[in-house]
Design a protein around this motif. Structure first.
Motif, short mmCIF file in Angstrom:
data_model
loop_
_atom_site.label_atom_id
_atom_site.label_comp_id
_atom_site.label_asym_id
_atom_site.label_seq_id
_atom_site.Cartn_x
_atom_site.Cartn_y
_atom_site.Cartn_z
N ASN A 70 99.12 61.35 23.93
CA ASN A 70 99.39 60.26 24.86
C ASN A 70 99.72 60.88 26.21
O ASN A 70 100.83 61.31 26.44
CB ASN A 70 100.56 59.41 24.36
N PRO A 71 98.74 60.91 27.13
CA PRO A 71 98.97 61.60 28.39
C PRO A 71 100.03 60.95 29.27
O PRO A 71 100.54 61.58 30.17
CB PRO A 71 97.59 61.57 29.06
N THR A 72 100.39 59.68 29.03
CA THR A 72 101.41 59.05 29.86
C THR A 72 102.79 59.63 29.60
O THR A 72 103.71 59.39 30.37
CB THR A 72 101.46 57.52 29.62
N SER A 73 102.94 60.42 28.54
CA SER A 73 104.25 61.02 28.26
C SER A 73 104.42 62.37 28.97
O SER A 73 105.42 63.01 28.81
CB SER A 73 104.43 61.20 26.75
N ARG A 74 103.44 62.75 29.75
CA ARG A 74 103.52 64.02 30.47
C ARG A 74 104.26 63.84 31.79
O ARG A 74 104.11 62.84 32.48
CB ARG A 74 102.12 64.56 30.71
N GLY A 75 105.04 64.83 32.13
CA GLY A 75 105.84 64.79 33.34
C GLY A 75 105.02 64.58 34.60
O GLY A 75 105.43 63.84 35.51
N VAL A 76 103.85 65.19 34.65
CA VAL A 76 103.01 65.05 35.84
C VAL A 76 102.57 63.59 36.03
O VAL A 76 102.44 63.11 37.15
CB VAL A 76 101.80 66.01 35.79
N VAL A 77 102.36 62.86 34.93
CA VAL A 77 101.98 61.45 35.01
C VAL A 77 103.15 60.63 35.53
O VAL A 77 102.99 59.78 36.42
CB VAL A 77 101.49 60.93 33.65
N HIS A 78 104.34 60.88 35.01
CA HIS A 78 105.53 60.15 35.47
C HIS A 78 105.79 60.42 36.96
O HIS A 78 106.14 59.50 37.70
CB HIS A 78 106.75 60.51 34.63
N ALA A 79 105.60 61.64 37.36
CA ALA A 79 105.79 61.98 38.78
C ALA A 79 104.78 61.23 39.65
O ALA A 79 105.12 60.71 40.72
CB ALA A 79 105.68 63.49 38.99
N TRP A 80 103.54 61.16 39.20
CA TRP A 80 102.49 60.47 39.95
C TRP A 80 102.82 58.98 40.07
O TRP A 80 102.72 58.40 41.15
CB TRP A 80 101.14 60.67 39.27
N ILE A 81 103.24 58.37 38.97
CA ILE A 81 103.61 56.95 39.00
C ILE A 81 104.80 56.73 39.93
O ILE A 81 104.80 55.79 40.74
CB ILE A 81 103.93 56.43 37.57
N GLY A 82 105.80 57.58 39.83
CA GLY A 82 106.96 57.47 40.71
C GLY A 82 106.58 57.54 42.18
O GLY A 82 107.10 56.78 43.01
N GLU A 83 105.68 58.44 42.52
CA GLU A 83 105.22 58.57 43.91
C GLU A 83 104.46 57.33 44.35
O GLU A 83 104.63 56.85 45.47
CB GLU A 83 104.35 59.82 44.06
N ARG A 84 103.64 56.77 43.47
CA ARG A 84 102.91 55.54 43.80
C ARG A 84 103.88 54.39 44.06
O ARG A 84 103.70 53.61 44.99
CB ARG A 84 101.95 55.16 42.67
N VAL A 85 104.91 54.28 43.24
CA VAL A 85 105.93 53.22 43.43
C VAL A 85 106.66 53.45 44.74
O VAL A 85 106.87 52.51 45.52
CB VAL A 85 106.92 53.21 42.23
N ARG A 86 107.04 54.68 45.01
CA ARG A 86 107.77 54.99 46.24
C ARG A 86 106.97 54.61 47.48
O ARG A 86 107.51 54.10 48.46
CB ARG A 86 108.12 56.48 46.28
N LEU A 87 105.66 54.81 47.45
CA LEU A 87 104.82 54.55 48.61
C LEU A 87 104.40 53.08 48.76
O LEU A 87 103.87 52.70 49.80
CB LEU A 87 103.55 55.42 48.53
N ASP A 88 104.65 52.26 47.76
CA ASP A 88 104.20 50.86 47.82
C ASP A 88 105.38 49.90 47.92
O ASP A 88 105.83 49.29 46.97
CB ASP A 88 103.37 50.52 46.57
N GLY A 89 105.89 49.77 49.15
CA GLY A 89 107.05 48.90 49.41
C GLY A 89 106.80 47.45 49.04
O GLY A 89 107.70 46.77 48.53
N GLN A 90 105.62 46.95 49.29
CA GLN A 90 105.31 45.56 48.97
C GLN A 90 105.42 45.29 47.46
O GLN A 90 105.99 44.28 47.05
CB GLN A 90 103.90 45.21 49.47
N MET A 91 104.92 46.19 46.66
CA MET A 91 105.03 46.02 45.20
C MET A 91 106.48 46.17 44.73
O MET A 91 106.91 45.46 43.83
CB MET A 91 104.13 47.01 44.48
N ARG A 92 107.23 47.09 45.35
CA ARG A 92 108.65 47.24 44.99
C ARG A 92 109.40 45.95 45.29
O ARG A 92 110.21 45.48 44.51
CB ARG A 92 109.28 48.42 45.73
N ALA A 93 109.12 45.35 46.45
CA ALA A 93 109.76 44.09 46.83
C ALA A 93 109.39 42.96 45.88
O ALA A 93 110.23 42.12 45.53
CB ALA A 93 109.41 43.74 48.27
N ALA A 94 108.16 42.93 45.47
CA ALA A 94 107.70 41.87 44.55
C ALA A 94 108.36 42.00 43.19
O ALA A 94 108.58 41.01 42.49
CB ALA A 94 106.18 41.93 44.40
N GLY A 95 108.69 43.22 42.81
CA GLY A 95 109.32 43.46 41.51
C GLY A 95 110.78 43.09 41.48
O GLY A 95 111.40 43.04 40.42
N GLY A 96 111.34 42.81 42.59
CA GLY A 96 112.71 42.33 42.63
C GLY A 96 113.68 43.42 42.74
O GLY A 96 114.74 43.59 42.50
#
Length: 96
Positions: A70-96
């Motif tokens: 399950n590649p989603t359990s790899r640290g590099v995947v979590h880091a990539w997702i975290g960076e995508r969340v950090r860069l997308d303010g509109q989606m963070r705001a929508a998530g509450g």
């Protein structure tokens, strides 16, 4: 697709079916089937004497259903997702 002779040659040299499969880009179970003529899931199981005479592995069931990764359990995947969340303010705001 590898030939029976190619697979048998590598097996005779001591390579296991997982490595043989990787070499040819096929599953270990398919490599076993091509090389031995028998399914790796244990169907059409020969007797212990026939296994020995044909040079077959004592058990091959694990080749039919190898462990999954399950590649989603790899640290590099979590880091990539975290960076995508950090860069997308509109989606963070929508998530509450």
């Amino acid at each position: 697709m590898p030939t029976k002779a190619q697979i048998q040659d590598l097996a005779a040299r001591g390579m296991d079916y997982r490595d043989i499969g990787r070499r040819f880009g096929i599953s270990a179970g398919l490599a076993y089937l091509i090389g031995t003529g028998l399914p790796a899931d244990g169907g059409d199981t020969p007797s212990p004497e026939e296994r020995e005479a044909r040079g077959l592995a004592p058990a091959s069931q694990d080749l039919a259903d190898p462990a999954h990764e399950n590649p989603t359990s790899r640290g590099v995947v979590h880091a990539w997702i975290g960076e995508r969340v950090r860069l997308d303010g509109q989606m963070r705001a929508a998530g509450g």
